[in-house]
Design a protein around this motif. Sequence first.
Motif, PDB file in Angstrom:
ATOM      1  N   VAL A 187       0.856  -1.181   0.000  1.00 52.85           N
ATOM      2  CA  VAL A 187       0.000   0.000   0.000  1.00 52.85           C
ATOM      3  C   VAL A 187       0.896   1.237   0.000  1.00 52.85           C
ATOM      4  N   GLY A 188       0.573   2.175  -0.878  1.00 56.29           N
ATOM      5  CA  GLY A 188       1.345   3.406  -1.007  1.00 56.29           C
ATOM      6  C   GLY A 188       2.367   3.381  -2.125  1.00 56.29           C
ATOM      7  N   ASP A 189       2.692   2.191  -2.647  1.00 50.67           N
ATOM      8  CA  ASP A 189       3.621   2.119  -3.778  1.00 50.67           C
ATOM      9  C   ASP A 189       3.033   2.867  -4.972  1.00 50.67           C
ATOM     10  N   SER A 190       3.885   3.618  -5.662  1.00 50.19           N
ATOM     11  CA  SER A 190       3.448   4.387  -6.838  1.00 50.19           C
ATOM     12  C   SER A 190       3.535   3.548  -8.098  1.00 50.19           C
ATOM     13  N   LEU A 191       2.615   3.803  -9.009  1.00 50.87           N
ATOM     14  CA  LEU A 191       2.649   3.217 -10.341  1.00 50.87           C
ATOM     15  C   LEU A 191       3.413   4.157 -11.265  1.00 50.87           C
TER      16      LEU A 191
ATOM     17  N   GLY B 245     -12.062   3.419 -20.470  1.00 50.84           N
ATOM     18  CA  GLY B 245     -11.163   2.487 -21.140  1.00 50.84           C
ATOM     19  C   GLY B 245      -9.703   2.822 -20.892  1.00 50.84           C
ATOM     20  N   LEU B 246      -9.374   4.106 -20.884  1.00 53.74           N
ATOM     21  CA  LEU B 246      -7.984   4.508 -20.625  1.00 53.74           C
ATOM     22  C   LEU B 246      -7.582   4.228 -19.181  1.00 53.74           C
ATOM     23  N   VAL B 247      -8.500   4.389 -18.255  1.00 59.46           N
ATOM     24  CA  VAL B 247      -8.233   4.031 -16.856  1.00 59.46           C
ATOM     25  C   VAL B 247      -7.943   2.529 -16.766  1.00 59.46           C
ATOM     26  N   GLY B 248      -8.764   1.718 -17.433  1.00 61.29           N
ATOM     27  CA  GLY B 248      -8.532   0.270 -17.452  1.00 61.29           C
ATOM     28  C   GLY B 248      -7.198  -0.069 -18.083  1.00 61.29           C
ATOM     29  N   ARG B 249      -6.862   0.619 -19.155  1.00 59.47           N
ATOM     30  CA  ARG B 249      -5.562   0.394 -19.809  1.00 59.47           C
ATOM     31  C   ARG B 249      -4.418   0.704 -18.853  1.00 59.47           C
ATOM     32  N   TYR B 250      -4.507   1.824 -18.151  1.00 58.87           N
ATOM     33  CA  TYR B 250      -3.454   2.210 -17.218  1.00 58.87           C
ATOM     34  C   TYR B 250      -3.255   1.123 -16.158  1.00 58.87           C
ATOM     35  N   ALA B 251      -4.351   0.634 -15.615  1.00 65.11           N
ATOM     36  CA  ALA B 251      -4.269  -0.388 -14.565  1.00 65.11           C
ATOM     37  C   ALA B 251      -3.708  -1.703 -15.099  1.00 65.11           C
ATOM     38  N   THR B 252      -4.186  -2.137 -16.251  1.00 66.19           N
ATOM     39  CA  THR B 252      -3.733  -3.434 -16.774  1.00 66.19           C
ATOM     40  C   THR B 252      -2.347  -3.357 -17.403  1.00 66.19           C
ATOM     41  N   ASP B 253      -1.939  -2.187 -17.912  1.00 69.62           N
ATOM     42  CA  ASP B 253      -0.549  -2.037 -18.357  1.00 69.62           C
ATOM     43  C   ASP B 253       0.388  -2.266 -17.182  1.00 69.62           C
ATOM     44  N   TRP B 254       0.018  -1.771 -16.012  1.00 72.93           N
ATOM     45  CA  TRP B 254       0.837  -1.960 -14.816  1.00 72.93           C
ATOM     46  C   TRP B 254       0.776  -3.417 -14.334  1.00 72.93           C
ATOM     47  N   ALA B 255      -0.414  -3.986 -14.294  1.00 72.33           N
ATOM     48  CA  ALA B 255      -0.606  -5.312 -13.697  1.00 72.33           C
ATOM     49  C   ALA B 255      -0.221  -6.456 -14.627  1.00 72.33           C
TER      50      ALA B 255
ATOM     51  N   GLU C 182      -4.786  -7.522  -0.981  1.00 72.15           N
ATOM     52  CA  GLU C 182      -5.292  -8.697  -0.279  1.00 72.15           C
ATOM     53  C   GLU C 182      -4.633  -9.929  -0.881  1.00 72.15           C
ATOM     54  N   PRO C 183      -3.483 -10.354  -0.333  1.00 70.27           N
ATOM     55  CA  PRO C 183      -2.719 -11.450  -0.933  1.00 70.27           C
ATOM     56  C   PRO C 183      -3.508 -12.745  -1.097  1.00 70.27           C
ATOM     57  N   SER C 184      -4.374 -13.094  -0.148  1.00 68.23           N
ATOM     58  CA  SER C 184      -5.084 -14.375  -0.239  1.00 68.23           C
ATOM     59  C   SER C 184      -6.023 -14.445  -1.437  1.00 68.23           C
ATOM     60  N   SER C 185      -6.606 -13.312  -1.810  1.00 70.42           N
ATOM     61  CA  SER C 185      -7.526 -13.286  -2.951  1.00 70.42           C
ATOM     62  C   SER C 185      -6.862 -12.724  -4.212  1.00 70.42           C
ATOM     63  N   ARG C 186      -5.600 -12.268  -4.094  1.00 68.94           N
ATOM     64  CA  ARG C 186      -4.844 -11.646  -5.184  1.00 68.94           C
ATOM     65  C   ARG C 186      -5.494 -10.332  -5.646  1.00 68.94           C
ATOM     66  N   ARG C 187      -6.304  -9.743  -4.773  1.00 71.09           N
ATOM     67  CA  ARG C 187      -7.015  -8.503  -5.084  1.00 71.09           C
ATOM     68  C   ARG C 187      -6.132  -7.308  -4.739  1.00 71.09           C
ATOM     69  N   VAL C 188      -6.093  -6.353  -5.680  1.00 68.14           N
ATOM     70  CA  VAL C 188      -5.367  -5.101  -5.488  1.00 68.14           C
ATOM     71  C   VAL C 188      -6.296  -3.967  -5.893  1.00 68.14           C
ATOM     72  N   VAL C 189      -6.293  -2.909  -5.103  1.00 69.37           N
ATOM     73  CA  VAL C 189      -7.063  -1.714  -5.444  1.00 69.37           C
ATOM     74  C   VAL C 189      -6.069  -0.587  -5.696  1.00 69.37           C
ATOM     75  N   LEU C 190      -6.262   0.098  -6.807  1.00 76.86           N
ATOM     76  CA  LEU C 190      -5.422   1.219  -7.196  1.00 76.86           C
ATOM     77  C   LEU C 190      -6.208   2.517  -7.113  1.00 76.86           C
ATOM     78  N   ASP C 191      -5.585   3.546  -6.569  1.00 74.22           N
ATOM     79  CA  ASP C 191      -6.125   4.899  -6.691  1.00 74.22           C
ATOM     80  C   ASP C 191      -5.489   5.494  -7.940  1.00 74.22           C
ATOM     81  N   VAL C 192      -6.317   6.025  -8.831  1.00 79.36           N
ATOM     82  CA  VAL C 192      -5.846   6.488 -10.138  1.00 79.36           C
ATOM     83  C   VAL C 192      -6.323   7.915 -10.368  1.00 79.36           C
TER      84      VAL C 192
END
Length: 133
Positions: A3-7, A56-66, A99-109
């Motif tokens: 948490v707090g790591d920058s993209l 769509g661009l928000v989704g692109r930003y997130a998935t380019d990182w992930a 959330e490591p157990s569910s592999r869930r990550v939330v990004l503030d964008v």
Amino acid sequence: MRVGDSLPELVIDITPRLIVGAAIASRDYQNVHHDKAGAQALGSPDIFMNILTTNGLVGRYATDWAGPGARLGKVAIRLGAPNYPGDTMTFRGEIAAVEPSSRRVVLDVKGKNSMGYHVTGNVELILPEEVAA
């Protein structure tokens, strides 16, 4: 990944082709997204990007990182300053939850142009096992 790591930043050139092409691709035929004179008649200085393109661009930003194995979950955005042709939008983000157990990550964008924030919000991703480990 904490948490707090920058993209990394992503800079998008806002071109007429991007605005018009994406509006048509999303079946948004409102004249404010493809007809400058029509947009001006309604009080806008030029055509402007539609919310579906922004999403769509928000989704692109997130998935380019992930990475390509990530799945988009909830995407919650708010629009601010319009994206007009000739400007650029710079995306920045940070990890808001892990959330490591569910592999869930939330990004503030946030996506900012010369007038201010065009878009702010958060994106929920489910990461592939090899990335989440």
